[in-house]
Design a protein around this motif. Structure first.
Motif, PDB file in Angstrom:
ATOM      1  N   LEU A   1       0.854  -1.177  -0.017  1.00 27.92           N
ATOM      2  CA  LEU A   1       0.111  -0.003  -0.133  1.00 27.92           C
ATOM      3  C   LEU A   1       0.894   1.349   0.009  1.00 27.92           C
ATOM      4  O   LEU A   1       1.976   1.173   0.598  1.00 27.92           O
ATOM      5  CB  LEU A   1      -1.017  -0.107   1.234  1.00 27.92           C
ATOM      6  CG  LEU A   1      -1.951  -0.958   1.311  1.00 27.92           C
ATOM      7  CD1 LEU A   1      -2.620  -1.305   2.687  1.00 27.92           C
ATOM      8  CD2 LEU A   1      -3.059  -1.059   0.257  1.00 27.92           C
ATOM      9  N   PRO A   2       0.396   2.291  -0.641  1.00 25.83           N
ATOM     10  CA  PRO A   2       1.209   3.633  -0.572  1.00 25.83           C
ATOM     11  C   PRO A   2       1.275   4.299   0.722  1.00 25.83           C
ATOM     12  O   PRO A   2       0.472   3.810   1.848  1.00 25.83           O
ATOM     13  CB  PRO A   2       0.417   4.409  -1.551  1.00 25.83           C
ATOM     14  CG  PRO A   2      -1.139   3.950  -1.524  1.00 25.83           C
ATOM     15  CD  PRO A   2      -0.944   2.460  -1.407  1.00 25.83           C
ATOM     16  N   PRO A   3       2.278   4.953   1.028  1.00 28.76           N
ATOM     17  CA  PRO A   3       2.397   5.558   2.227  1.00 28.76           C
ATOM     18  C   PRO A   3       1.030   6.281   2.690  1.00 28.76           C
ATOM     19  O   PRO A   3       0.205   6.921   1.861  1.00 28.76           O
ATOM     20  CB  PRO A   3       3.479   6.627   2.176  1.00 28.76           C
ATOM     21  CG  PRO A   3       4.095   6.375   0.959  1.00 28.76           C
ATOM     22  CD  PRO A   3       3.338   5.535   0.152  1.00 28.76           C
ATOM     23  N   ALA A   4       0.563   6.372   4.099  1.00 24.96           N
ATOM     24  CA  ALA A   4      -0.737   6.782   4.495  1.00 24.96           C
ATOM     25  C   ALA A   4      -0.517   8.275   4.630  1.00 24.96           C
ATOM     26  O   ALA A   4      -1.647   8.815   4.632  1.00 24.96           O
ATOM     27  CB  ALA A   4      -1.118   5.889   5.709  1.00 24.96           C
TER      28      ALA A   4
ATOM     29  N   ASP B   1      -1.063  12.650   8.214  1.00 23.00           N
ATOM     30  CA  ASP B   1      -2.519  13.474   8.458  1.00 23.00           C
ATOM     31  C   ASP B   1      -3.583  12.513   8.424  1.00 23.00           C
ATOM     32  O   ASP B   1      -4.550  12.923   8.762  1.00 23.00           O
ATOM     33  CB  ASP B   1      -2.546  14.461   7.334  1.00 23.00           C
ATOM     34  CG  ASP B   1      -1.517  15.336   7.337  1.00 23.00           C
ATOM     35  OD1 ASP B   1      -0.947  15.793   8.629  1.00 23.00           O
ATOM     36  OD2 ASP B   1      -1.230  15.945   6.622  1.00 23.00           O
ATOM     37  N   ARG B   2      -3.368  11.140   8.157  1.00 26.95           N
ATOM     38  CA  ARG B   2      -4.430  10.276   8.010  1.00 26.95           C
ATOM     39  C   ARG B   2      -4.967  10.051   9.620  1.00 26.95           C
ATOM     40  O   ARG B   2      -4.297   9.758  10.596  1.00 26.95           O
ATOM     41  CB  ARG B   2      -3.845   8.630   7.874  1.00 26.95           C
ATOM     42  CG  ARG B   2      -5.048   7.864   7.471  1.00 26.95           C
ATOM     43  CD  ARG B   2      -4.396   6.437   7.067  1.00 26.95           C
ATOM     44  NE  ARG B   2      -5.561   5.522   6.956  1.00 26.95           N
ATOM     45  CZ  ARG B   2      -6.071   5.122   5.703  1.00 26.95           C
ATOM     46  NH1 ARG B   2      -5.527   5.767   4.479  1.00 26.95           N
ATOM     47  NH2 ARG B   2      -7.072   4.272   5.696  1.00 26.95           N
ATOM     48  N   ALA B   3      -6.264  10.358   9.995  1.00 29.25           N
ATOM     49  CA  ALA B   3      -6.685  10.176  11.196  1.00 29.25           C
ATOM     50  C   ALA B   3      -6.654   8.926  11.751  1.00 29.25           C
ATOM     51  O   ALA B   3      -6.594   8.540  12.904  1.00 29.25           O
ATOM     52  CB  ALA B   3      -8.235  10.794  11.252  1.00 29.25           C
ATOM     53  N   SER B   4      -6.890   7.906  10.792  1.00 30.69           N
ATOM     54  CA  SER B   4      -7.018   6.395  11.320  1.00 30.69           C
ATOM     55  C   SER B   4      -6.814   5.635  10.129  1.00 30.69           C
ATOM     56  O   SER B   4      -7.031   5.847   9.117  1.00 30.69           O
ATOM     57  CB  SER B   4      -8.413   5.939  11.696  1.00 30.69           C
ATOM     58  OG  SER B   4      -8.407   4.591  12.162  1.00 30.69           O
ATOM     59  N   PHE B   5      -5.978   4.436  10.516  1.00 30.60           N
ATOM     60  CA  PHE B   5      -5.757   3.583   9.519  1.00 30.60           C
ATOM     61  C   PHE B   5      -6.779   2.678   9.110  1.00 30.60           C
ATOM     62  O   PHE B   5      -6.698   1.875   8.067  1.00 30.60           O
ATOM     63  CB  PHE B   5      -4.572   2.771  10.040  1.00 30.60           C
ATOM     64  CG  PHE B   5      -2.968   3.191   9.635  1.00 30.60           C
ATOM     65  CD1 PHE B   5      -2.299   2.634   8.597  1.00 30.60           C
ATOM     66  CD2 PHE B   5      -2.610   4.128  10.551  1.00 30.60           C
ATOM     67  CE1 PHE B   5      -1.382   3.312   8.311  1.00 30.60           C
ATOM     68  CE2 PHE B   5      -1.243   4.695  10.322  1.00 30.60           C
ATOM     69  CZ  PHE B   5      -0.703   4.030   9.181  1.00 30.60           C
TER      70      PHE B   5
ATOM     71  N   THR C   1      -2.312  -3.902   7.829  1.00 26.66           N
ATOM     72  CA  THR C   1      -3.452  -5.003   7.495  1.00 26.66           C
ATOM     73  C   THR C   1      -4.637  -4.539   7.747  1.00 26.66           C
ATOM     74  O   THR C   1      -5.592  -4.886   7.119  1.00 26.66           O
ATOM     75  CB  THR C   1      -2.951  -5.994   8.483  1.00 26.66           C
ATOM     76  OG1 THR C   1      -1.933  -7.012   8.136  1.00 26.66           O
ATOM     77  CG2 THR C   1      -4.199  -7.228   8.474  1.00 26.66           C
ATOM     78  N   ALA C   2      -4.865  -3.463   8.626  1.00 28.22           N
ATOM     79  CA  ALA C   2      -6.216  -2.788   8.910  1.00 28.22           C
ATOM     80  C   ALA C   2      -6.638  -2.291   7.696  1.00 28.22           C
ATOM     81  O   ALA C   2      -7.800  -2.257   7.338  1.00 28.22           O
ATOM     82  CB  ALA C   2      -6.297  -1.663   9.900  1.00 28.22           C
ATOM     83  N   ARG C   3      -5.638  -1.625   6.791  1.00 29.94           N
ATOM     84  CA  ARG C   3      -6.187  -1.140   5.410  1.00 29.94           C
ATOM     85  C   ARG C   3      -6.396  -2.160   4.496  1.00 29.94           C
ATOM     86  O   ARG C   3      -7.634  -1.877   3.725  1.00 29.94           O
ATOM     87  CB  ARG C   3      -5.063  -0.195   4.835  1.00 29.94           C
ATOM     88  CG  ARG C   3      -4.773   0.906   5.750  1.00 29.94           C
ATOM     89  CD  ARG C   3      -3.430   1.777   5.258  1.00 29.94           C
ATOM     90  NE  ARG C   3      -3.855   2.556   4.106  1.00 29.94           N
ATOM     91  CZ  ARG C   3      -2.810   2.768   3.463  1.00 29.94           C
ATOM     92  NH1 ARG C   3      -1.511   2.811   3.623  1.00 29.94           N
ATOM     93  NH2 ARG C   3      -3.075   3.598   1.982  1.00 29.94           N
TER      94      ARG C   3
END
Length: 231
Positions: free
Chosen positions: A17-20, A23-27, A161-163
């Motif tokens: 997956l690309p970098p999150a 600033d991402r609030a949640s994964f 993994t959550a993503r």
């Protein structure tokens, strides 16, 4: 490294997956992805390692993720040139649990439709089957020298993994022991069996009463009146 060409019903590889981004609030954006992260964060003994692992995930240091029954595996780039092999294990469900899950899913066509749309109905997680992990259920392993549970590399794998679970809840079902095609075929057979039994029973007959029973309780008619005198 991951080898997608080896994938089959019980092995699926999801591209890196690309970098999150920080600033991402949640994964996790789905309720089941958030439940996965809750199990991770409540079961971890060292929040500092979790924070570093989240940072690794935000930077996109987790390679392709391979999911098999009972295991999530990926290589994670740490501070050294050679990446570390991180793995998170989760017990698979037994046949009795899967039977209960399938019966619950088959009760309502909307449940099957939701699964096909990559949605996991809450009802299926509350049907008495331990589908989602709880605190302490995620068993982390890594080839790095850090003995933390989880270390930052395994924590990074958990966050990514959550993503993956967000996009495809069948990855969670595979992790618990059953592949997508296997589950859909089982649901199809279960629905066919139920339909056949319904056809054998036929339409429900209306309640009735025998005529003899009605006549037995019928009140006798009064005698006819005397004939009129002739004019």
């Amino acid at each position: 490294m991951a080898t997608p060409h080896r994938d089959n019903e019980h092995r699926r590889t999801f591209p890196a997956l690309p970098p999150a981004g920080p600033d991402r609030a949640s994964f996790a954006e789905t309720w089941w992805g958030q439940a996965w992260l809750t199990a991770l964060e409540k079961g971890a003994l060292d929040t500092a390692r979790l924070a570093r692992g989240r940072g690794y995930a935000e930077q996109g240091r987790v390679d392709a993720i391979t999911v098999t029954p009972g295991s999530v595996l990926a290589y994670v780039q740490g501070s050294r040139p050679r990446p570390y092999r991180a793995e998170v294990r989760l017990p698979t469900l037994d046949d009795e649990d899967w039977d209960r899950f399938l019966r619950s899913a088959a009760e309502r066509p909307a449940h099957i439709a939701a699964l096909l749309d990559k949605e996991l109905p809450r009802f299926l997680a509350d049907c008495g089957v331990p589908l989602l992990p709880g605190p302490g259920d995620l068993d982390a392993h890594c080839s790095c020298p850090d003995r933390g549970r989880p270390c930052k590399h395994a924590a990074a794998l958990c966050y990514q993994t959550a993503r993956v679970l967000d996009t495809d809840p069948f990855a969670l079902l595979l992790l618990r022991g059953r592949g997508e095609r296997e589950l859909l075929d089982a649901l199809s057979r279960l629905n066919a069996t139920r339909a056949a039994r319904a056809d054998e029973r036929g339409p429900d007959s209306l309640p009735g009463v025998r005529a003899s029973q009605v006549l037995a309780h019928r009140r006798p008619l009064p005698p006819l009146p005397a004939p009129l005198p002739p004019p």
